[in-house]
Design a protein around this motif. Structure first.
Motif, mmCIF file in Angstrom:
data_model
loop_
_atom_site.group_PDB
_atom_site.id
_atom_site.type_symbol
_atom_site.label_atom_id
_atom_site.label_comp_id
_atom_site.label_asym_id
_atom_site.label_seq_id
_atom_site.Cartn_x
_atom_site.Cartn_y
_atom_site.Cartn_z
ATOM 1 N N LEU A 1 17.708 21.493 -3.203
ATOM 2 C CA LEU A 1 19.378 22.658 -3.294
ATOM 3 C C LEU A 1 19.964 22.460 -3.497
ATOM 4 O O LEU A 1 20.908 20.701 -3.144
ATOM 5 N N ILE A 2 21.086 21.947 -4.354
ATOM 6 C CA ILE A 2 22.506 21.446 -4.357
ATOM 7 C C ILE A 2 23.427 22.250 -3.605
ATOM 8 O O ILE A 2 25.260 21.676 -4.900
ATOM 9 N N SER A 3 23.340 23.319 -3.230
ATOM 10 C CA SER A 3 24.721 24.288 -2.966
ATOM 11 C C SER A 3 24.021 24.286 -1.502
ATOM 12 O O SER A 3 23.559 25.027 -0.856
ATOM 13 N N GLU A 4 25.501 24.847 -0.810
ATOM 14 C CA GLU A 4 25.622 25.438 0.667
ATOM 15 C C GLU A 4 24.344 26.657 1.303
ATOM 16 O O GLU A 4 24.657 27.341 1.728
ATOM 17 N N THR A 5 24.893 27.456 -0.015
ATOM 18 C CA THR A 5 24.246 28.998 -0.154
ATOM 19 C C THR A 5 23.042 29.740 -1.188
ATOM 20 O O THR A 5 22.857 30.025 -1.834
ATOM 21 N N ALA A 6 22.583 28.113 -1.835
ATOM 22 C CA ALA A 6 21.566 28.666 -2.492
ATOM 23 C C ALA A 6 20.304 28.223 -1.662
ATOM 24 O O ALA A 6 20.384 28.513 -0.675
ATOM 25 N N SER A 7 18.538 28.953 -2.554
ATOM 26 C CA SER A 7 17.579 29.613 -1.577
ATOM 27 C C SER A 7 16.984 29.509 -2.440
ATOM 28 O O SER A 7 16.453 29.671 -3.386
ATOM 29 N N VAL A 8 15.749 28.979 -1.296
ATOM 30 C CA VAL A 8 14.801 28.512 -2.537
ATOM 31 C C VAL A 8 13.379 29.451 -1.509
ATOM 32 O O VAL A 8 13.146 28.990 -0.125
ATOM 33 N N ASN A 9 12.249 29.915 -1.833
ATOM 34 C CA ASN A 9 11.308 30.650 -1.078
ATOM 35 C C ASN A 9 10.331 29.943 -1.474
ATOM 36 O O ASN A 9 10.013 30.307 -3.234
ATOM 37 N N ALA A 10 9.133 29.755 -0.300
ATOM 38 C CA ALA A 10 8.078 28.782 -1.490
ATOM 39 C C ALA A 10 6.848 29.660 -1.165
ATOM 40 O O ALA A 10 6.553 29.806 0.091
ATOM 41 N N ASN B 1 20.498 23.816 2.472
ATOM 42 C CA ASN B 1 20.404 22.343 1.127
ATOM 43 C C ASN B 1 20.253 20.329 2.490
ATOM 44 O O ASN B 1 20.520 19.792 1.311
ATOM 45 N N ILE C 1 7.533 29.518 2.290
ATOM 46 C CA ILE C 1 8.380 28.406 3.011
ATOM 47 C C ILE C 1 10.049 29.102 2.498
ATOM 48 O O ILE C 1 9.964 29.593 1.245
ATOM 49 N N VAL D 1 11.001 20.966 -0.308
ATOM 50 C CA VAL D 1 12.609 21.521 -0.176
ATOM 51 C C VAL D 1 13.196 21.213 0.520
ATOM 52 O O VAL D 1 13.157 20.316 1.159
ATOM 53 N N GLY D 2 14.047 20.603 -0.250
ATOM 54 C CA GLY D 2 14.578 19.010 0.570
ATOM 55 C C GLY D 2 16.783 18.935 -0.527
ATOM 56 O O GLY D 2 17.184 20.407 -1.443
ATOM 57 N N SER D 3 17.674 18.531 0.008
ATOM 58 C CA SER D 3 18.694 18.295 -0.766
ATOM 59 C C SER D 3 18.442 16.850 -0.947
ATOM 60 O O SER D 3 17.362 16.223 -1.093
ATOM 61 N N TYR E 1 9.893 38.543 -2.593
ATOM 62 C CA TYR E 1 11.416 38.458 -2.427
ATOM 63 C C TYR E 1 12.278 38.477 -3.803
ATOM 64 O O TYR E 1 13.509 38.338 -4.065
ATOM 65 N N VAL F 1 13.944 28.583 2.889
ATOM 66 C CA VAL F 1 15.037 27.822 2.853
ATOM 67 C C VAL F 1 16.103 27.745 2.733
ATOM 68 O O VAL F 1 16.018 28.371 1.276
ATOM 69 N N SER G 1 18.747 20.786 4.821
ATOM 70 C CA SER G 1 17.163 20.812 4.901
ATOM 71 C C SER G 1 15.694 19.787 4.716
ATOM 72 O O SER G 1 15.969 20.423 2.940
ATOM 73 N N ILE G 2 15.345 19.303 4.994
ATOM 74 C CA ILE G 2 13.800 19.031 4.045
ATOM 75 C C ILE G 2 12.718 19.532 4.710
ATOM 76 O O ILE G 2 12.659 19.870 5.896
ATOM 77 N N VAL G 3 11.858 20.455 3.790
ATOM 78 C CA VAL G 3 10.549 20.806 4.833
ATOM 79 C C VAL G 3 9.470 20.398 3.553
ATOM 80 O O VAL G 3 9.289 20.670 1.915
#
Lengths: 254, 433, 482
Positions: free
Chosen positions: B346-355, C414, C409, B374-376, B49, C411, C416-418
C-alpha cells in the motif's frame, strides 16, 4: 544372523531385485557397492520392511526367524536398524521425545519395564558422548531444518540408542564432507562389536577408508555379481563400475 | 429504457431471429439463470468486496453497428501488431473486417457459424463451461446474449509464430456503452499459441464490458495468455477467462491491471486431466479511484497436477485492490502440488487491499500452501538504498519496480513485456514524484 | 500399498466418545418450545429484576426478525427451535455453600469427567464454577478470591448482587442482536459465569468453568462475562462435555471479555461436547459467539482452544483491538473425525494504533469430516503500525476428509503489515515408516506426529489443562497414546 536367499522384489510392478543371495554373521561388516540404479537402496528398504516394495520371491532368515513376515516395527524391535539415506522430518517432535518413545516401545516388546526419565537421560548422555553429538540438536524438532551432516549424525545417535544387532546403513556417506565422514565412521566403529553386524550400502569407496569391511559385494542390475575381500573395493574405485558392467554384459550375451 | 427490461426484450428478439443455431439452448438456460440470480450484490460471498449494481443503473446506448475504421484503432494497437493475428470486437461484436488473420494454421470464425458447421460439437461441448465456476447472474447474462462472438481454432501440431491479439473496443463517443464479447478458443493437440487481450474505450462516456473468453486446451498443447487492462478511468469490466485443460497440457497466464473504473477479473484454470501444469501471474498497479478485483480459481479435478500462482499489488491513491484466490483439490486429485502467493504494497494512506486466499482440499496426498502479505514498502530496504546515496523517491521507485519485476519477467513475448515494463515505470515515477 | 498404510492410520483414529454417560439427576424444566412466556418463565425462575427481563425480551423480539446464517461451510438439517427445552435445572436447588453440598450423583459425574471437585479444591488451586444443563451448580474458592476483590460467581448471582457491573458490561462486546445465535442466547440464557478482576489484581489461581449438558432435548445457553480492570490479570479455563444422545442438541453460548488498560485476559477452552456417533447420528451443535475487547491501551486478550467435540462447531473467538498497543491472540487446534464439521477461526479487528495480533490455527481432519478455518483480519484506516501474523496448517488423515481455509484480509492502512501463511499436508507414509523402523507402532507414531503438529497451540494452555487436552487429542484420534 542374516541369510538372504534368492530375493526378488520390486515396486509398482517393476522388478528391481532379481535374486539376491547374501549371508551375514555376527561380528561382520559387509559392504554393498554398485552403480546408481543397481538396487542397493531397494535391498536396504526391503530388509527394513518399507511397504511400497513388493517381495515376489525368496526368503530372508534373521536370527532364526523369517524377517519378511514381520511388521517394520517388529523388525526394529528385533534389532534391525536402518540408517536412512534421507532421514524424515517430523515437525514439532523432538529427537529426545522420539527416542524415549522408541526405546520404551522396544523394551515393552521384550517384556522390560520402561526407563524412567532419569535412567533415560543418563543413557542419552552416555550415547551422546559416544557419538559426539550436541544436546541442542536433540532438542530441536526431529530432522527439521537439519543440514545433511546433522541428519546423518542424528541417525548414528539413534543407532547408538537402540543398539541394533544388524545395522543397515543406506548411503550414509552421501552428501557428507570428509570431516563428517570421519565422525560418522568413528561412531560406527565404536558401536560395532562381535555380537552385531553392519551392512553398508554405498556408491563410493571413500567411506571404506574409515570403516574396514570383511566382505565387499558388487551389485549390478538387481543381483550381487561379485564378492570379495576389502581389496575389491579398491579395484572398483580404480577401474570404475564400467569394468564390472562390461564383464557382466559380455557374460550375459554369451 | 431500464437496462434490465431492455435485456429481456433483446433476448426474445435474439432468440427469434437466430432460432436455428446451436446456441439457442445454451442461451435459454443462461437466461433463466440470470432471471433467477440477478445482478450480484455484496451479499454474495464472491462479490463481497465489489459492487457492480451501480453499473446497471446507468443509461446505455446499445449501438450494435458503430462506424469505426481500422485507422482509428492504430493509436491503440499493441506493439508488434504487424506480426500478430488481430481479432477486434467492437461493442461486444466480432468484426471480421477490422480483424487481420496472418497465420494459416489459425481458423477464426463467427461463433454462430462455428456452431453450425464442422465445429458444432466443439462449440456445444465447451461453450458455457465457465458457468460451473460462477455462481452469479453476470456470467449468465453474457451467455444469454452469446452472439456475434468469435470461435478460434489453433490447428493440431501447429505452434503459431504470430501471437493472437484480441481488442475489445467500446465506442463511448456519443453515449455510455455496454458490451458483452464472447469467445471460444480451441487449442488442438500439440499446438502452441500466445494470446494477448486488451480493452479500449473510444470517447469520453462510460463503458462497461462484460466479457467471457473460454479456452480449451488439448493434449500436449501450450497456451500463453496475457491480459492487459490499461483503459480509461471511465471503463469498467467484468472479464472472465476460463481455461480448461482437458488433457495433459501446459498453460501460463499473466494479468496486468493498471487503469479503469471497476474491474473484476475471473480467471479459472480447470485441470480436467492428469499431469497438467499451469502458472498464473498477476500484477495490479493502481492509482486514483480504480477498483480491481482479481478472482482466480485453480480446480484440481484430476491427480498429479501442478499449479503455481503469484499475484502482486501496488495500490496507491484511493484505489482498492482485491485478491481472491481459490484452490480446489477434488476428492481423487492425489499428488496435487498447488502453490499460491499474494503480496501487496500500500503506497498511500487511503488505499486499501482485501485479500481472501482460500484452500479447499478433499484429497489427502497433496502439497498445498498459500501465503499472503499486505504491508508498506520495506523501510529497511529503502534506508539501505538511501544510505548509498539514492534519493528517497528513486529508492522507492526502484524497490517498487523490483517488486513488480517478478511478474513482468513472466511476460514471454518481448515486445509486450517491454511495453508493459514501460507502462509500469511511467506509473511508478508519476506516483513518486 | 498406499491403502494398507492409510487404513492402518484410519483404524487408529477410530475411537469412541468416552464421556457419553447420562447422569440420573432430576431436573426442573421449562416446557418445550420458545415464545415470550418462556423468556418470562426463565427470568422469573431466576428471580431476575425487571431490567433484565426487558433486555431478554428485546433480544427475543429481535431474534424473531433475524434469519439463521448460512455462510458457514457446514451442512445440517433445519433446526426446529420449538423442539428444544430452553431451561433445565438439576432439581436439587442452588445456594450451595460449599462443594460438599453438591448432589452426590452429580459429584460422581465430575469424578467420571476426571474433575473431582474435592481434588481440584485440595490440590490444583483452580477455582471452578460448574454449570450443568443451564444452571451454575457450584463455585469453589469464592472466599479466597473475594479477599482480593475478585468476583467469581454464576451470572445469575451477579445479576442479583452486582447489577451495576452486569448492566454496564453485558452486551457491550456482543450486542444482544449481534447475530442470530447471540440474540437467541440473549433471550434465553440461563446461567454462566461472571468474573471481575479489580484494578491491579493478578488472579492467584486459574478460574475455571465446566459445562455439561445432561438433560434430554435441552439446549444450553450459557453466558460468560469477564471484566479485567486496569492492570489486572486473569487466566480462565472452560471445559465442556455432554452425554451421548441420538438427537442433536443445541449449544449457543456467548462469551464477552473486557480488558481495560494494561489488563490481560487469557481464555482457554477444551471443548469436548458429544460429537455424534460414527454414522453422524446425534451430537451437539456448538454455535458460539466469543468476543473480547481490548478497551484500554496496552491490554491483551488471548484465546486458546482445543476443539475435539461437537457434531458441528461454528465458533470465531475474536478480539477488537481498540486500545493503542493492544494485543490479540488466537491459538486453536480443531480436530474433526467421522462426520464432524467444524467452521472455526477468529476475527481480529485492529482499531487502535500499534496493535498486534497473532493467529495460529491447526486443523486436523479424519474420517469423513470437514474442517474449515475462517478468519478475518481487519486493519482500520487509523490503526497505523499494526501487525498481524497468521499461520493456518491443516493435517489430513485418510482420503475422505476435507480441509478448508478461508482467510479474509482487509487492510485500509498503509503502515501496517499483515502476513498469512497456510499449508496442508497429510501424515506421510514416510514419517510413519521412519517411526516404525525405530520400533514405534503406527498408532503411537500417529500420536507423536499429531502432538508435534499441535504443539505450538498446546504450549499455550495452562499446565492443568495441557495434559487433559493432549489426552483428548489422543482419544479423539486414536485408541490410546503409548
Amino acid at each position: 544372523m542374516l541369510k538372504i536367499e534368492n530375493l526378488h522384489a520390486g515396486i509398482e510392478g517393476k522388478k528391481i531385485l532379481k535374486g539376491i543371495n547374501l549371508e551375514i554373521k555376527a561380528g561382520e561388516v559387509h559392504v554393498i557397492m554398485g552403480p546408481n540404479g543397481s538396487g542397493k537402496s531397494t535391498l536396504a528398504s526391503v530388509l527394513a520392511g518399507r511397504e511400497n516394495y513388493e517381495v515376489t520371491e525368496g526368503s530372508v532368515e534373521y536370527m532364526g526367524k523369517e524377517l519378511l513376515d514381520m511388521s517394520p516395527e517388529d523388525r526394529a524391535r528385533e534389532g534391525v536398524f536402518l540408517a536412512f539415506q534421507y532421514p524424515v522430518e517430523i515437525p514439532g517432535l523432538s529427537t529426545t521425545n522420539f527416542m524415549k518413545t522408541a526405546v520404551n516401545e522396544i523394551r515393552k516388546y521384550h517384556g522390560q519395564e520402561p526407563l524412567d526419565a532419569v535412567a533415560f537421560l543418563r543413557m542419552m548422555k552416555e550415547k551422546m558422548a559416544l557419538v559426539n553429538i550436541d544436546q541442542s540438536l536433540l532438542s530441536r524438532p526431529l530432522n527439521e531444518g537439519f543440514s545433511g551432516g546433522e541428519k546423518k549424525r542424528n541417525e548414528i545417535f539413534q543407532m547408538a540408542m537402540l543398539q541394533p544387532k544388524l545395522a543397515i546403513m543406506d548411503e550414509t556417506d552421501s552428501g557428507l564432507d570428509i570431516d563428517a565422514i570421519r565422525i560418522v565412521s568413528d561412531s560406527v566403529n565404536k558401536l560395532h562389536n562381535k555380537d552385531n553386524a553392519v551392512l553398508l550400502v554405498t556408491h563410493y569407496q571413500r567411506l571404506l577408508d574409515y570403516i574396514i569391511p570383511d566382505f565387499v559385494h558388487v551389485m549390478y542390475n538387481g543381483r550381487i555379481v561379485k564378492s570379495g575381500p576389502k581389496e575389491l573395493a579398491l579395484e572398483l574405485e580404480e577401474k570404475g563400475y564400467d569394468f564390472i558392467k562390461n564383464e557382466i554384459d559380455v557374460a550375459e550375451e554369451a | 429504457m431500464n437496462t434490465l427490461t431492455y435485456f429481456q426484450e433483446q433476448f426474445n428478439q435474439l432468440q427469434r431471429t437466430d432460432a436455428a443455431d446451436g446456441l439457442i439452448a445454451i442461451r435459454k438456460t443462461a437466461s433463466d439463470a440470470f432471471n433467477k440470480l440477478g445482478i450480484p450484490t455484496t451479499r454474495n460471498e464472491e462479490w463481497k468486496y465489489t459492487r457492480i449494481g451501480g453499473l446497471f443503473n446507468k443509461e446505455y446506448q446499445f449501438d450494435i453497428n458503430p462506424a469505426i475504421t481500422s485507422k482509428e484503432l492504430d493509436d491503440f494497437r499493441l506493439p508488434a501488431h504487424a506480426q500478430a493475428n488481430e481479432i477486434v470486437f467492437v461493442n461486444g461484436l466480432f468484426s471480421s473486417t477490422l480483424s487481420t488473420i496472418r497465420s494459416s494454421d489459425l481458423i477464426v470464425l463467427n461463433l454462430e457459424d462455428a456452431a453450425k458447421n464442422e465445429y458444432r460439437d466443439i462449440v456445444t461441448k465447451n461453450l458455457g463451461h465457465s458457468v460451473h465456476y460462477a455462481n452469479d447472474g453476470i456470467n449468465a447474462l453474457n451467455t444469454a446474449f452469446a452472439h456475434g462472438g468469435v470461435f478460434v481454432q489453433v490447428k493440431k501440431g501447429k505452434s503459431l509464430a504470430n501471437p493472437i491479439y484480441i481488442y475489445h473496443v467500446s465506442n463511448a463517443r456519443s453515449g455510455n456503452s455496454f458490451s458483452q464479447p464472447r469467445g471460444l478458443i480451441h487449442v488442438d493437440e500439440n499446438a502452441g499459441v500466445q494470446i494477448v487481450e486488451t480493452f479500449v474505450t473510444l470517447g469520453e462516456q462510460e463503458s462497461f464490458t462484460n466479457q467471457i473468453l473460454e479456452i480449451v486446451v488439448q493434449k500436449d498443447a501450450r497456451v500463453e495468455y496475457y491480459k492487459i487492462q490499461n483503459d480509461k478511468s471511465t471503463a469498467s469490466q467484468v472479464s472472465t477467462t476460463h481455461i480448461r485443460q482437458v488433457e495433459k497440457s501446459f498453460t501460463h497466464s499473466v494479468v496486468i491491471s493498471l487503469d479503469g473504473n471497476i474491474i473484476r477479473n475471473n480467471l479459472n484454470v480447470v485441470f480436467d486431466a492428469d499431469h497438467c501444469e499451469s502458472h498464473l501471474y498477476g500484477l495490479y498497479c493502481l492509482q486514483n479511484n480504480t477498483h480491481v478485483d482479481n478472482h482466480t480459481v485453480v480446480d484440481n479435478a484430476k491427480p498429479s497436477c501442478f499449479s503455481n500462482e503469484l499475484y502482486k499489488g501496488v495500490v496507491g491513491d484511493n484505489a482498492t485492490g482485491i485478491f481472491n484466490g481459490k484452490i480446489f483439490v477434488r476428492k481423487d486429485a492425489q499428488k496435487t502440488n498447488a502453490y499460491q502467493s499474494n503480496k501487496n504494497i500500500l503506497i498511500s494512506e487511503t488505499a486499501s487491499v482485501n485479500a481472501k486466499p482460500q484452500l479447499e482440499i478433499f484429497a489427502d496426498d497433496v502439497k498445498c500452501s498459500h501465503g499472503c502479505t499486505v504491508g508498506s514498502l520495506d523501510e529497511e530496504a529503502q534506508f539501505y538504498l538511501v544510505s548509498r546515496g539514492l534519493s528517497k523517491q528513486s529508492a522507492r521507485a526502484l524497490l517498487l519496480q523490483a517488486f513488480a519485476m517478478d511478474i513482468l519477467e513472466n511476460i514471454k513475448p518481448e515486445p509486450i513485456r517491454k511495453y508493459v515494463e514501460q507502462l509500469i515505470s511511467e506509473r511508478l515515477e508519476i506516483d513518486v514524484l | 500399498m498406499n491403502d494398507v498404510v492409510l487404513s492402518n492410520i484410519e483404524k487408529t483414529v477410530l475411537s469412541d466418545y468416552k464421556y457419553g454417560f447420562v447422569t440420573n439427576i432430576r431436573a426442573d424444566e421449562a416446557p418445550m418450545g420458545l415464545n415470550e412466556d418462556i423468556v418470562r418463565f426463565i427470568s422469573a425462575k431466576k428471580n431476575e429484576p425487571q431490567w433484565m427481563l426487558e433486555w431478554r425480551l428485546k433480544a427475543f423480539r429481535q431474534w424473531l426478525k433475524m434469519e439463521e446464517p448460512v455462510w458457514a461451510n457446514v451442512k445440517f438439517p433445519p433446526i426446529n427451535y420449538q423442539d428444544i427445552i430452553y431451561y433445565s435445572a438439576p432439581k436439587q436447588r442452588p445456594s450451595l455453600n460449599s462443594v460438599d453440598d453438591i448432589d452426590p450423583e452429580l459429584k460422581r459425574t465430575f469424578d467420571k469427567l476426571g474433575i473431582s471437585l474435592d481434588e481440584q479444591k485440595r490440590i490444583s488451586g483452580v477455582a471452578v464454577d460448574v454449570v450443568v444443563d443451564s444452571v451454575s451448580i457450584a463455585t469453589t474458592f469464592k472466599e479466597q478470591l473475594s479477599k482480593l476483590g475478585i468476583i467469581f460467581c454464576s451470572i445469575s448471582e451477579a445479576i442479583q448482587k452486582h447489577p451495576d457491573l452486569v448492566k454496564k458490561y453485558m452486551g457491550s462486546v456482543v450486542p444482544a442482536t449481534d447475530n442470530y445465535f447471540a440474540a437467541l442466547n440473549s433471550a434465553v440464557f440461563s446461567d454462566g459465569s461472571f468474573c471481575f478482576i479489580p484494578k491491579g489484581v493478578r488472579s492467584p489461581m486459574e478460574l475455571s468453568t465446566y459445562f455439561r449438558i445432561n438433560a434430554e432435548n435441552t439446549g444450553q445457553f450459557e453466558r460468560t462475562l469477564i471484566v479485567a480492570e486496569e492492570g489486572s490479570y486473569v487466566s480462565y479455563l472452560e471445559g465442556c462435555t455432554a452425554p451421548m444422545r441420538d438427537e442433536n442438541q443445541l449449544h449457543a453460548a456467548v462469551v464477552e471479555l473486557v480488558a481495560h488498560e494494561k489488563a490481560e485476559i487469557k481464555y482457554s477452552t477444551v471443548q469436548n461436547w458429544y460429537p455424534g456417533d460414527k454414522e453422524g447420528k446425534g451430537g451437539i451443535y456448538n454455535f458460539v459467539t466469543k468476543r473480547g475487547i481490548c478497551l484500554g491501551d496496552h491490554s491483551k486478550i488471548s484465546w486458546t482452544q482445543v476443539e475435539t467435540g461437537s457434531a458441528i462447531t461454528w465458533k470465531y473467538p475474536s478480539v477488537i483491538l481498540k486500545g493503542n498497543h493492544s494485543i490479540g491472540e488466537f491459538y486453536s487446534v480443531a480436530v474433526t473425525n467421522n462426520h464432524q464439521q467444524a467452521d472455526t477461526g477468529t476475527k481480529m479487528t485492529h482499531i487502535g494504533k500499534n496493535t498486534k495480533s497473532r493467529i495460529v490455527s491447526k486443523g486436523i481432519s479424519a474420517g469423513v469430516s470437514n474442517n474449515s478455518y475462517r478468519g478475518l483480519v481487519h486493519i482500520n484506516k487509523n490503526a497505523s503500525n499494526s501487525r498481524n501474523f497468521s499461520q493456518c496448517d491443516s493435517l489430513l488423515l485418510g482420503d475422505k476428509c476435507g480441509a478448508h481455509t478461508f482467510p479474509y484480509i482487509e487492510v485500509k492502512n498503509n503502515s501496517s503489515i499483515v502476513e498469512h501463511e497456510a499449508t496442508t499436508s497429510k501424515i506421510g507414509e514416510d514419517q510413519v515408516f521412519y517411526c516404525n523402523q525405530r520400533g514405534i507402532d503406527t498408532e503411537t507414531a500417529v500420536a507423536l506426529i499429531i502432538n508435534g503438529f499441535a504443539k505450538e497451540v498446546m504450549n499455550q494452555l495452562p499446565m492443568e489443562f495441557a495434559v487433559e487436552a493432549q489426552k483428548l487429542l489422543a482419544i479423539s484420534l486414536e485408541g490410546s497414546v503409548g
